[in-house]
Write a protein that holds these residues in place. Structure first.
Motif, mmCIF file in Angstrom:
data_model
loop_
_atom_site.group_PDB
_atom_site.id
_atom_site.type_symbol
_atom_site.label_atom_id
_atom_site.label_comp_id
_atom_site.label_asym_id
_atom_site.label_seq_id
_atom_site.Cartn_x
_atom_site.Cartn_y
_atom_site.Cartn_z
ATOM 1 N N ARG A 373 48.216 13.813 61.889
ATOM 2 C CA ARG A 373 47.277 12.743 61.560
ATOM 3 C C ARG A 373 47.583 12.190 60.172
ATOM 4 N NH1 ARG A 373 42.144 12.324 64.160
ATOM 5 N NH2 ARG A 373 40.718 10.889 63.093
ATOM 6 N N ALA A 374 47.896 10.901 60.101
ATOM 7 C CA ALA A 374 48.296 10.285 58.840
ATOM 8 C C ALA A 374 47.141 10.251 57.853
ATOM 9 C CB ALA A 374 48.808 8.874 59.091
ATOM 10 N N LEU A 375 47.486 10.397 56.576
ATOM 11 C CA LEU A 375 46.508 10.253 55.501
ATOM 12 C C LEU A 375 46.349 8.774 55.153
ATOM 13 C CD1 LEU A 375 47.613 13.157 53.139
ATOM 14 C CD2 LEU A 375 45.591 13.088 54.590
ATOM 15 N N PRO A 376 45.189 8.374 54.627
ATOM 16 C CA PRO A 376 45.003 6.977 54.235
ATOM 17 C C PRO A 376 45.932 6.577 53.097
ATOM 18 C CG PRO A 376 43.160 8.327 53.491
ATOM 19 C CD PRO A 376 43.974 9.187 54.399
ATOM 20 N N ALA A 377 46.301 5.306 53.065
ATOM 21 C CA ALA A 377 47.181 4.791 52.023
ATOM 22 C C ALA A 377 46.412 4.646 50.715
ATOM 23 C CB ALA A 377 47.760 3.446 52.442
ATOM 24 N N SER A 378 47.151 4.522 49.622
ATOM 25 C CA SER A 378 46.517 4.472 48.302
ATOM 26 C C SER A 378 45.660 3.229 48.119
ATOM 27 C CB SER A 378 47.584 4.537 47.209
ATOM 28 O OG SER A 378 48.508 3.477 47.348
ATOM 29 N N ASP A 379 45.922 2.157 48.892
ATOM 30 C CA ASP A 379 45.099 0.957 48.769
ATOM 31 C C ASP A 379 43.924 0.946 49.734
ATOM 32 O OD1 ASP A 379 46.472 0.600 51.121
ATOM 33 O OD2 ASP A 379 47.303 -1.375 50.623
ATOM 34 N N ASP A 380 43.699 2.049 50.434
ATOM 35 C CA ASP A 380 42.539 2.164 51.308
ATOM 36 C C ASP A 380 41.269 2.175 50.457
ATOM 37 O OD1 ASP A 380 40.396 3.519 52.888
ATOM 38 O OD2 ASP A 380 41.978 3.706 54.386
ATOM 39 N N PRO A 381 40.255 1.378 50.807
ATOM 40 C CA PRO A 381 39.021 1.347 50.008
ATOM 41 C C PRO A 381 38.374 2.716 49.839
ATOM 42 C CG PRO A 381 39.060 -0.483 51.556
ATOM 43 C CD PRO A 381 40.231 0.387 51.898
ATOM 44 N N ALA A 382 38.518 3.590 50.836
ATOM 45 C CA ALA A 382 37.921 4.922 50.737
ATOM 46 C C ALA A 382 38.560 5.733 49.618
ATOM 47 C CB ALA A 382 38.056 5.665 52.068
ATOM 48 N N VAL A 383 39.865 5.548 49.403
ATOM 49 C CA VAL A 383 40.560 6.256 48.330
ATOM 50 C C VAL A 383 40.105 5.724 46.973
ATOM 51 C CG1 VAL A 383 42.814 6.723 47.292
ATOM 52 C CG2 VAL A 383 42.555 6.773 49.782
ATOM 53 N N ALA A 384 40.003 4.424 46.860
ATOM 54 C CA ALA A 384 39.539 3.819 45.611
ATOM 55 C C ALA A 384 38.111 4.251 45.301
ATOM 56 C CB ALA A 384 39.623 2.297 45.707
ATOM 57 N N ASP A 385 37.280 4.366 46.324
ATOM 58 C CA ASP A 385 35.894 4.791 46.111
ATOM 59 C C ASP A 385 35.831 6.218 45.588
ATOM 60 O OD1 ASP A 385 32.911 4.493 46.538
ATOM 61 O OD2 ASP A 385 33.326 6.189 47.861
ATOM 62 N N LEU A 386 36.652 7.088 46.150
ATOM 63 C CA LEU A 386 36.666 8.475 45.674
ATOM 64 C C LEU A 386 37.144 8.557 44.231
ATOM 65 C CD1 LEU A 386 37.997 10.801 48.514
ATOM 66 C CD2 LEU A 386 35.759 10.789 47.469
ATOM 67 N N ARG A 387 38.163 7.802 43.901
ATOM 68 C CA ARG A 387 38.656 7.815 42.524
ATOM 69 C C ARG A 387 37.547 7.404 41.555
ATOM 70 N NH1 ARG A 387 43.666 7.480 39.861
ATOM 71 N NH2 ARG A 387 44.824 7.295 41.818
ATOM 72 N N ALA A 388 36.751 6.414 41.967
ATOM 73 C CA ALA A 388 35.693 5.898 41.092
ATOM 74 C C ALA A 388 34.481 6.812 41.022
ATOM 75 C CB ALA A 388 35.267 4.507 41.562
ATOM 76 N N THR A 389 34.126 7.431 42.150
ATOM 77 C CA THR A 389 32.874 8.199 42.190
ATOM 78 C C THR A 389 33.059 9.675 41.866
ATOM 79 O OG1 THR A 389 33.123 8.524 44.591
ATOM 80 C CG2 THR A 389 31.822 6.619 43.855
ATOM 81 N N LEU A 390 34.124 10.283 42.350
ATOM 82 C CA LEU A 390 34.346 11.717 42.107
ATOM 83 C C LEU A 390 35.287 11.961 40.936
ATOM 84 C CD1 LEU A 390 34.640 13.213 45.718
ATOM 85 C CD2 LEU A 390 32.609 12.890 44.293
ATOM 86 N N GLY A 391 36.189 11.033 40.695
ATOM 87 C CA GLY A 391 37.113 11.169 39.581
ATOM 88 C C GLY A 391 38.320 12.035 39.926
ATOM 89 N N VAL A 392 39.407 11.788 39.227
ATOM 90 C CA VAL A 392 40.612 12.590 39.380
ATOM 91 C C VAL A 392 41.156 12.858 37.983
ATOM 92 C CG1 VAL A 392 42.112 10.569 39.646
ATOM 93 C CG2 VAL A 392 42.844 12.780 40.560
ATOM 94 N N ASP A 393 41.607 14.083 37.760
ATOM 95 C CA ASP A 393 42.106 14.506 36.451
ATOM 96 C C ASP A 393 43.513 15.055 36.664
ATOM 97 O OD1 ASP A 393 42.641 15.509 33.969
ATOM 98 O OD2 ASP A 393 41.077 17.041 34.002
ATOM 99 N N ALA A 394 44.503 14.180 36.609
ATOM 100 C CA ALA A 394 45.863 14.584 36.941
ATOM 101 C C ALA A 394 46.852 13.872 36.041
ATOM 102 C CB ALA A 394 46.169 14.277 38.408
ATOM 103 N N PRO A 395 47.200 14.454 34.891
ATOM 104 C CA PRO A 395 48.213 13.828 34.046
ATOM 105 C C PRO A 395 49.548 13.676 34.757
ATOM 106 C CG PRO A 395 47.684 16.041 33.273
ATOM 107 C CD PRO A 395 46.652 15.669 34.290
ATOM 108 N N ALA A 396 49.781 14.472 35.808
ATOM 109 C CA ALA A 396 51.005 14.320 36.596
ATOM 110 C C ALA A 396 50.968 13.062 37.445
ATOM 111 C CB ALA A 396 51.206 15.542 37.494
ATOM 112 N N ASN A 397 49.772 12.449 37.604
ATOM 113 C CA ASN A 397 49.588 11.220 38.365
ATOM 114 C C ASN A 397 49.977 11.400 39.816
ATOM 115 O OD1 ASN A 397 48.870 8.597 38.804
ATOM 116 N ND2 ASN A 397 50.857 7.782 38.244
#
Length: 397
Positions: A373-397
């Motif tokens: 099962r494919a994962l959503p692409a980085s431009d998927d709105p659900a991914v952007a929403d998670l980045r904004a609401t839950l946050g990500v802390d990854a200097p490795a990007n």
């Protein structure tokens, strides 16, 4: 609140477990004390291992890397840069080690190619003239942040609930059975659960201790040094037994150099030495002189090494990089499962094994679907929403 399974840890393995269980129809909640990928995952070098690094020393782990390398290229192409990789033999390096490496890769069915030093420099002009020959392998580069966000978005889409900045303060056990946990921070709730999954990486020992269980860990720190990229567009590995400063990884206009391996007592509080940075740069420059350049950034990761054998702790580089799955029923905490060790490349396989064990305990008869099962692409709105609401802390990007 109540959930069937509480997953503790928002790194790659934790979100992988949450996704897998949710896709099997299991009510799942994940909690993370910081932002997503805030631990080991977000501070890795981001190599999508082909298995070549471990082929002669741990063929089973290498085979797992090779298999998952292929899976992730299929299900998460948006998270991966298909750079390819090379293992470089410099003058003075042991030629027999190169031969063992090549033979071990061949035995795994890996596509490999032996290049002369000149042929390698035709492909990677920045490589040192001291390189006598090289082994081309199917390494790649994966974005830890993108992979975790995509997996977390898929987990939420399948029905999992995700909470960041919500540390577990206690794990409750009654009559030898786990009953849930107390969670602070943003969530601030007591959660009743039938199963608790400890996917906290180098903090696994601390998390298990909340339930009165011992999980002996031997975490080690490693520095990553990001420098101006002199033009390297493939993963470069030194073809010698693993040591400091033996990998160069192209990332977002930089070259990330790694790494060291020094035991730490506390994965939250450890020394960061200038000597390790300098040694890493110098050793990597032996493969590619141009990486001895301006340092743009440094970040330190802590490896979640599981070390039940006390003797193994004397040499952390000899501790297996494979993963361990621990069921604590015999430890007086039935329903607590710990997953430790492993690497970013094999996170999905680790999650599958963990979900299999959890479903066995719950009596859930449902197959894993994450490999297809494919994962959503980085431009998927659900991914952007998670980045904004839950946050990500990854200097490795």
């Amino acid at each position: 609140m109540h959930t069937t399974v509480l997953v503790v840890g928002g790194g790659a393995t934790g979100v992988g477990v949450a996704r897998d269980l949710a896709l099997r129809g299991v009510d799942t909640t994940l909690v993370e004390r910081g932002a997503l990928a805030a631990g080991t995952t977000g501070r890795s070098h981001g190599v999508l291992h082909s298995g070549a690094r471990y082929a002669e020393a741990d063929p089973d782990d290498a085979a797992a890397c090779l298999a998952e390398n292929r899976v992730l290229r299929d299900i998460a192409p948006d998270c991966i840069d298909e750079t390819g990789g090379y293992f470089l033999q410099l003058d003075g390096d042991d030629p027999s080690y190169f031969e063992r490496k090549r033979e071990a890769c061949d035995s795994l069915g890996m596509a490999v190619e032996t290049l002369s030093g000149d042929a390698l420099r035709d492909r990677v002009p920045e490589a040192n003239p001291r390189v006598e020959r090289a082994l081309a392998v199917p390494d790649g580069v994966v974005s830890p942040a993108s992979l975790v966000l995509a997996t977390a978005a898929a987990a939420r889409e399948a029905g999992a609930e995700l909470y960041t900045h919500s540390p577990v303060e206690d794990v409750h056990v009654a009559d030898g059975v786990v009953t849930g946990a107390t969670v602070g921070g943003r969530l601030d709730a007591r959660i009743e659960a039938d199963v608790v999954v400890n996917a906290t990486g180098p903090w696994a020992e601390r998390c298990a201790a909340l339930a009165g269980v011992d999980v002996p860990m031997a975490p080690t720190r490693g520095v990553m040094v990001a420098v101006d990229n002199p033009g390297v567009d493939a993963v470069l590995n030194r073809c010698r037994p693993p040591d400091d400063g033996d990998i160069v990884v192209p990332r977002d206009g930089t070259a990330v150099l790694g790494t060291t391996s020094v035991a730490v007592d506390d994965p939250d509080d450890f020394e960061r030495t200038e000597h390790e940075i300098e040694r890493t740069v110098a050793e990597c420059a032996a493969m590619c002189p141009g990486v001895d350049a301006e340092v743009r950034d440094t970040y330190w990761g802590v490896r979640p090494l599981y070390a039940p054998d006390e003797a193994a702790r004397d040499d952390a580089r000899k501790i297996s990089r494979g993963f361990a799955l621990l069921d604590h029923a015999a430890d007086g905490a039935a329903g607590l499962v710990t997953v430790v060790g492993g690497k970013l490349t094999t996170y999905r396989r680790m999650a599958e094994a963990t979900a299999d064990r959890v479903c066995e305990r719950l009596g859930v008869d449902a197959e894993c679907r994450t490999a297809k099962r494919a994962l959503p692409a980085s431009d998927d709105p659900a991914v952007a929403d998670l980045r904004a609401t839950l946050g990500v802390d990854a200097p490795a990007n």
